[in-house]
Design a protein around this motif. Structure first.
Motif, PDB file in Angstrom:
ATOM      1  N   ALA A   3       0.830  -1.205   0.000  1.00 31.40           N
ATOM      2  CA  ALA A   3       0.000   0.000   0.000  1.00 31.40           C
ATOM      3  C   ALA A   3       0.865   1.255   0.000  1.00 31.40           C
ATOM      4  O   ALA A   3       0.546   2.247  -0.686  1.00 31.40           O
ATOM      5  N   LEU A   4       1.976   1.215   0.738  1.00 33.44           N
ATOM      6  CA  LEU A   4       2.887   2.353   0.759  1.00 33.44           C
ATOM      7  C   LEU A   4       3.463   2.607  -0.632  1.00 33.44           C
ATOM      8  O   LEU A   4       3.479   3.751  -1.117  1.00 33.44           O
ATOM      9  N   ILE A   5       3.926   1.546  -1.281  1.00 29.04           N
ATOM     10  CA  ILE A   5       4.494   1.683  -2.624  1.00 29.04           C
ATOM     11  C   ILE A   5       3.456   2.250  -3.587  1.00 29.04           C
ATOM     12  O   ILE A   5       3.754   3.123  -4.413  1.00 29.04           O
ATOM     13  N   ALA A   6       2.246   1.755  -3.486  1.00 28.05           N
ATOM     14  CA  ALA A   6       1.181   2.234  -4.373  1.00 28.05           C
ATOM     15  C   ALA A   6       0.903   3.716  -4.168  1.00 28.05           C
ATOM     16  O   ALA A   6       0.621   4.443  -5.127  1.00 28.05           O
ATOM     17  N   ARG A   7       1.031   4.175  -2.914  1.00 28.89           N
ATOM     18  CA  ARG A   7       0.759   5.593  -2.633  1.00 28.89           C
ATOM     19  C   ARG A   7       1.877   6.495  -3.125  1.00 28.89           C
ATOM     20  O   ARG A   7       1.611   7.565  -3.672  1.00 28.89           O
ATOM     21  N   VAL A   8       3.127   6.096  -2.906  1.00 28.18           N
ATOM     22  CA  VAL A   8       4.236   7.035  -3.130  1.00 28.18           C
ATOM     23  C   VAL A   8       4.904   6.891  -4.491  1.00 28.18           C
ATOM     24  O   VAL A   8       5.604   7.807  -4.929  1.00 28.18           O
TER      25      VAL A   8
END
Length: 344
Positions: free
Chosen positions: A37-42
């Motif tokens: 989820a972090l990768i998808a956001r940033v």
């Protein structure tokens, strides 16, 4: 993560730090979902430069870090997974390898490249002691350069711009910092960083904790732009050799008698430190040379001889000027350098 928006407002990019950027996340389904989820956001954020994983890991951590680097590369191939390595003067316990300085560090680099498969090799080396300089600066540069070339990746040098131990390490002055910048680019580095921008209990930092410029800020503002200008010119080329006219510290290779470029000081009492010549070319024949005055205490005048008519690069204006001669007179400030090429 929230500071990416701050960086964006100022036209900057940054390295993301987050507790999820750890090999342990790959073994925990809940943490792995959060990492995804972090990768998808940033990953689409314009201010993201890289994922900061760890500073100075020992070799025992390389296998797990390699898995994390591969995972991030698969999920977000556009952004670097950043790791910074120890310098040569780290001990065997820190490196996780055995042997003398060269043997242990060479094995450390071999394992790192083989097991982590980095997109960039980054390391730090701080040589300005309270009395004199350390003797492994050029050894470290040479070993990192070779490892990066063998891996087919660029490298970055983190240089000293402060002291954290005033009783043993000195604050570099602007001329000493220029020396670090130009010697780094002459060895073929495509990146440079300055330790430290701001930090409590560190003296001589680029800025104070309130954001006001420190003693080296304006020098670095100029030097860094010069580094970028020269490194950009050299980026399409290959570093073919790095040679010293006088210095014989570990890692220093003497300039061959049949080298295509030679430099001679026109001063009656030349510095025993001499010059550094970094050769570059698209093939095996050098067409470009970075000449560095390794005396960071005095300006020198020198004559550079080349195999054809020469042009000189102005790193401030980013323009080439043809001399229409095979010999060129250079005025090099303390620790400074010039980029010269065979005229096209």
């Amino acid at each position: 993560e929230e500071e990416l928006d701050v960086a964006r407002r100022h036209g900057l990019r940054g390295q993301l730090t987050n507790g999820l950027l750890s090999p342990a996340s790959l073994d925990d389904p809940n943490r792995l979902a959060q990492l995804d989820a972090l990768i998808a956001r940033v990953s689409k954020h314009p201010a993201l430069y890289s994922y900061h994983l760890i500073d100075e890991p020992g070799a025992s951590r390389f296998p797990s870090l390699g898995k994390l680097v591969a995972y991030l590369r698969d999920r977000d191939p556009q952004h670097l997974a950043y790791i910074n390595l120890f310098p040569t003067y780290a001990n065997n316990e820190q490196l996780g390898t055995k042997g003398d300085v060269v043997t242990a560090y060479r094995e450390h680099l071999r394992l790192y490249v083989e097991q982590v498969r980095p997109s960039l090799i980054s390391y730090d080396h701080y040589q300005f002691q309270l009395q004199g300089d350390g003797e492994q600066y050029f050894l470290n540069l040479a070993m990192i350069r070779r490892a990066a070339q063998e891996a087919g990746v660029p490298f970055l040098n983190i240089v000293q711009a402060c002291t954290w131990a005033p009783d043993s390490m000195r604050i570099p002055n602007p001329d000493e910092l220029r020396y670090l910048v130009y010697s780094t680019v002459a060895y073929g580095a495509q990146g440079i960083s300055y330790y430290v921008y701001a930090h409590p209990n560190h003296y001589g930092s680029l800025v104070n904790l309130d954001g006001t410029p420190g003693p080296l800020y304006h020098a670095v503002k100029s030097y860094n732009r010069e580094f970028v200008a020269i490194a950009s010119q050299l980026q399409p080329l290959r570093s073919l050799g790095v040679y010293h006219t006088s210095m014989r510290e570990p890692g220093c290779e003497a300039l061959p008698a049949d080298a295509p470029f030679h430099v001679v000081s026109s001063q009656s009492s030349a510095s025993p430190r001499g010059f550094l010549l970094g050769f570059f070319g698209a093939a095996e024949k050098p067409t470009h040379v970075v000449v560095v005055n390794l005396d960071y205490k005095a300006q020198v005048n020198a004559s550079l001889d080349g195999p054809g008519k020469l042009s000189i690069f102005d790193a401030t204006s980013r323009r080439w000027t043809s001399t229409k001669k095979s010999a060129i007179e250079l005025t090099l400030p303390p620790g400074g350098g010039s980029l010269v090429r065979i005229a096209q």
